[in-house]
Structure formats: structure tokens, C-alpha cells
Design an enzyme around this catalytic site. Structure first.
Site, PDB file in Angstrom:
ATOM      1  N   HIS A  39       1.244  -1.026  -0.688  1.00  0.00           N
ATOM      2  CA  HIS A  39       0.227  -0.133   0.349  1.00  0.00           C
ATOM      3  C   HIS A  39       1.048   1.103  -0.118  1.00  0.00           C
ATOM      4  O   HIS A  39       2.464   1.237  -0.548  1.00  0.00           O
ATOM      5  CB  HIS A  39      -0.977  -0.177   1.404  1.00  0.00           C
ATOM      6  N   GLU A  40       0.248   2.572  -0.259  1.00  0.00           N
ATOM      7  CA  GLU A  40       0.816   3.299   0.340  1.00  0.00           C
ATOM      8  C   GLU A  40       2.152   4.315   1.336  1.00  0.00           C
ATOM      9  O   GLU A  40       3.189   4.361   0.814  1.00  0.00           O
ATOM     10  CB  GLU A  40       0.475   4.843  -0.404  1.00  0.00           C
ATOM     11  N   HIS A  42       3.833   0.797   1.761  1.00  0.00           N
ATOM     12  CA  HIS A  42       5.508   1.443   1.724  1.00  0.00           C
ATOM     13  C   HIS A  42       5.691   1.637   0.348  1.00  0.00           C
ATOM     14  O   HIS A  42       7.109   1.639  -0.340  1.00  0.00           O
ATOM     15  CB  HIS A  42       4.695  -0.971   1.013  1.00  0.00           C
ATOM     16  N   LYS A 162       5.217   2.632  11.569  1.00  0.00           N
ATOM     17  CA  LYS A 162       3.945   1.611  12.380  1.00  0.00           C
ATOM     18  C   LYS A 162       4.397   0.863  13.240  1.00  0.00           C
ATOM     19  O   LYS A 162       3.499   0.233  14.185  1.00  0.00           O
ATOM     20  CB  LYS A 162       3.520   1.474  11.342  1.00  0.00           C
ATOM     21  N   SER A 197      -2.420  -0.248   6.428  1.00  0.00           N
ATOM     22  CA  SER A 197      -1.923  -1.314   6.878  1.00  0.00           C
ATOM     23  C   SER A 197      -2.607  -2.851   5.463  1.00  0.00           C
ATOM     24  O   SER A 197      -3.429  -2.537   5.243  1.00  0.00           O
ATOM     25  CB  SER A 197      -2.848  -2.017   8.629  1.00  0.00           C
ATOM     26  N   SER A 198      -1.319  -3.565   5.730  1.00  0.00           N
ATOM     27  CA  SER A 198      -1.385  -4.399   4.583  1.00  0.00           C
ATOM     28  C   SER A 198      -3.371  -5.091   5.563  1.00  0.00           C
ATOM     29  O   SER A 198      -4.142  -5.795   4.622  1.00  0.00           O
ATOM     30  CB  SER A 198      -0.739  -5.165   4.556  1.00  0.00           C
TER      31      SER A 198
END
Ligand code: PAF
Length: 300
Positions: A39-40, A42, A162, A197-198
Site C-alpha cells: 500500500h502507500e 510501503h 508504524k 496497513s495490509s
């Protein structure tokens, strides 16, 4: 169909050769370890790595060593093609994956797990909070990350704030083992405040609404800190009050000194503080944290 310009390898051996080639040309190598479902957040890590290094590589490996609950491992989202596109857009040069057997040749036991003597000690930052609620998790993280460092020999490795405690664990591991420079990048948040978060993709609409209370609780603690509150118990109690408004099962809402990790909350007036939360929204476990004493760094 558009072909991607990044190299994608299915085995660690190919990745190791590619990294060796980069280093032999005298180029710096940035490494971003991931479990995919990117996601953003990463992408921010990859962009930062691309800005600081000549080449960037990313691992995509859902590491079984760090999952206590097999259901969490089974339901962890996987989307390699989508991941490769996001990586290319963020400036990654190479992405690779592999199996546990390929990462640890000759070191697996008959049941497919790693022989216990090859698990790495995650060190003192693994104590309490995540360490308490996910026993064995940081051993699994340290073991795979240590292996990546050993075989790829990157110049720098990038982790998100995070996973605050994870960043402390891997920074300590890199220092102890002569690994790369560890760069910790700020948490990327959606406009609602929830941290990317994934696992967010597994939240229902009401689950997502409950998940919003994590960042609300952290912002409340930050507000209190800015008003002058320095007592850990008072700061965590305001967080618990906010979390109680959401349909959540709270595992912890706690405060630590970011420079002096301790098993329990520090007593007396704090000079620096980080607030950390873990809570379950239905079956989905969410974590988030916020530095209270320093300004939250801006996002790109
Ligand atoms: O943060 C993660 O996604 C994982 O813990 C990591 C660092 C890729 C190790 O498997």
C-alpha cells in the site's frame, strides 16, 4: 499487456546474484523487506530508498516464522502482480520472493519449520507489548530480517515507524550483527487518520469505523502531552477512554520512553514519550503508535 521494467525473481539465489552485481559496481543498495499486499505506506519506504540509494530491492515474503496464529498467516492478503506495479511506480529496481526452504537451505526440520538453533535472539526491545501479546513474533522477524541482511548485504534497510517496536528490534539487530544502516520512515495515514496497513483490507465497514479509534486515541494522548501532561498513566488512561468508544478488544494502550525501552510504563514525569496501541477489530488485529514528544514528521 505492459511489461514491467523491474526485475522480478522467484528465488533468493537470483536476488543474491543481482545484489552482488550491484555492489561489485560500487553502487549503493537500498532494501525494503515486505510481506506483500503493498500500500502507500510501503511505497513511501521504496521512494525514500530510491532517493538515498543507486538501486532498490524489495522482498515479498509472508514469513511463517513470525505468525503465532495460523489463521492470521492463512488470511494474510497476497497480490504479487498488484505489488509489482506499485513497486515499479515507486522506483524499485528488483523484487523477489522465495520459500522458507530456499531462504534456509538445509536448516528445516521434517515438519517444515526452521530448526530452533537457527532462530535469532531479538534482543531487549522485544520485551513487553508486542513481545508479550505475540510470543515468538520478534524471534521470527529477527530471524528472517537477519537472513536478508546476511545474503543481500544492503547498504541501507527501510522500515516503517508504524511497527515501532519492530523498528527498534531490527535496528538493534543490525548494530549487533554489522548489518546495514536502518532507516525508519514516518507512518503514512489515510485522510481519516487510520494508519495504512495490509490488514485494513480485511476490515468490514463497521470494523474500519472501529479501527479509527486507534489514531483518535493517539491524537488525544498527543493533545494532552501538548497541554503539559507528562505522566504515563494519565496519558494511557486518556487513550483507553477513547478506545472504549469503539467496538474494539484492546490488548494494550501504553506509553514508553523511546530512548529507554522498559518492560512497563515509566514512573514520574517523562521527558520523551511514544504512545503505542494494539487492539482487535473483530478478527483483525491493528497496531499504531505516535511520538508524543517530537512533532509527528510530515508525510511526502
Ligand atoms: O513488517 C513486515 O512486513 C515484516 O515484519 C518484515 C519486516 C517484512 C519481516 O517479515
Amino acid at each position: 499487456m505492459r511489461l514491467l521494467s523491474i526485475e522480478c525473481f522467484d528465488t533468493p539465489d537470483e536476488a543474491v546474484r543481482w545484489c552482488r552485481d550491484v555492489r561489485s559496481q560500487g553502487l549503493s543498495l537500498g532494501f525494503v523487506p515486505t510481506m506483500g499486499a503493498l500500500h502507500e505506506g510501503h511505497q513511501t519506504l521504496v521512494r525514500q530508498a530510491a532517493a538515498q540509494n543507486d538501486r532498490v530491492c524489495v522482498s515479498i515474503f509472508v514469513n511463517p516464522l513470525q505468525f503465532g496464529e495460523s489463521r492470521d498467516l492463512e488470511t494474510y492478503p497476497r497480490d504479487f502482480d498488484g505489488d509489482a506495479k506499485l513497486l515499479e511506480a515507486a522506483g524499485c529496481h528488483m523484487a523477489f520472493t522465495g520459500t522458507l526452504a530456499e531462504f534456509f537451505p538445509g536448516r528445516l526440520q521434517a515438519d517444515g519449520g526452521l530448526q530452533p538453533e537457527f532462530m535469532l535472539d531479538p534482543g531487549p526491545f522485544a520485551e513487553s507489548l508486542e513481545g508479550e501479546y505475540r510470543p515468538g513474533h520478534f524471534e521470527g522477524v529477527a530471524t528472517i530480517v537477519g537472513r536478508f541482511f546476511e545474503i543481500l548485504k544492503p547498504t541501507r534497510a527501510y522500515f516503517g515507524q508504524k511497527d515501532y517496536q519492530q523498528a527498534l528490534v531490527v535496528d538493534d539487530l543490525a548494530r549487533r550483527t554489522g548489518g546495514p544502516e536502518v532507516v525508519v520512515c514516518p507512518t503514512h495515514r489515510e485522510p481519516t487518520g487510520i494508519a495504512f496497513s495490509s490488514r485494513n483490507t480485511r476490515l468490514s465497514e463497521s470494523g474500519y469505523a472501529a479501527g479509527l479509534f486507534l489514531s483518535r486515541a493517539l491524537f488525544a494522548a498527543r493533545g494532552l502531552w501538548l497541554q503539559g501532561e507528562r505522566d504515563a498513566q494519565a496519558l494511557s488512561s486518556v487513550m483507553r477512554g477513547v478506545l472504549a468508544q469503539g467496538d474494539l478488544t484492546v490488548e494494550y494502550a501504553s506509553v514508553r520512553d523511546p530512548r529507554k525501552w522498559s518492560g512497563s510504563e515509566p514512573k514520574g514525569a517523562m521527558e520523551r514519550a511514544v504512545a503505542l496501541i494494539a487492539a482487535r477489530s473483530g478478527e483483525v488485529r491493528l497496531i499504531d503508535n505516535m511520538l508524543l514528544s517530537d512533532p509527528e514528521p510530515c508525510q511526502d
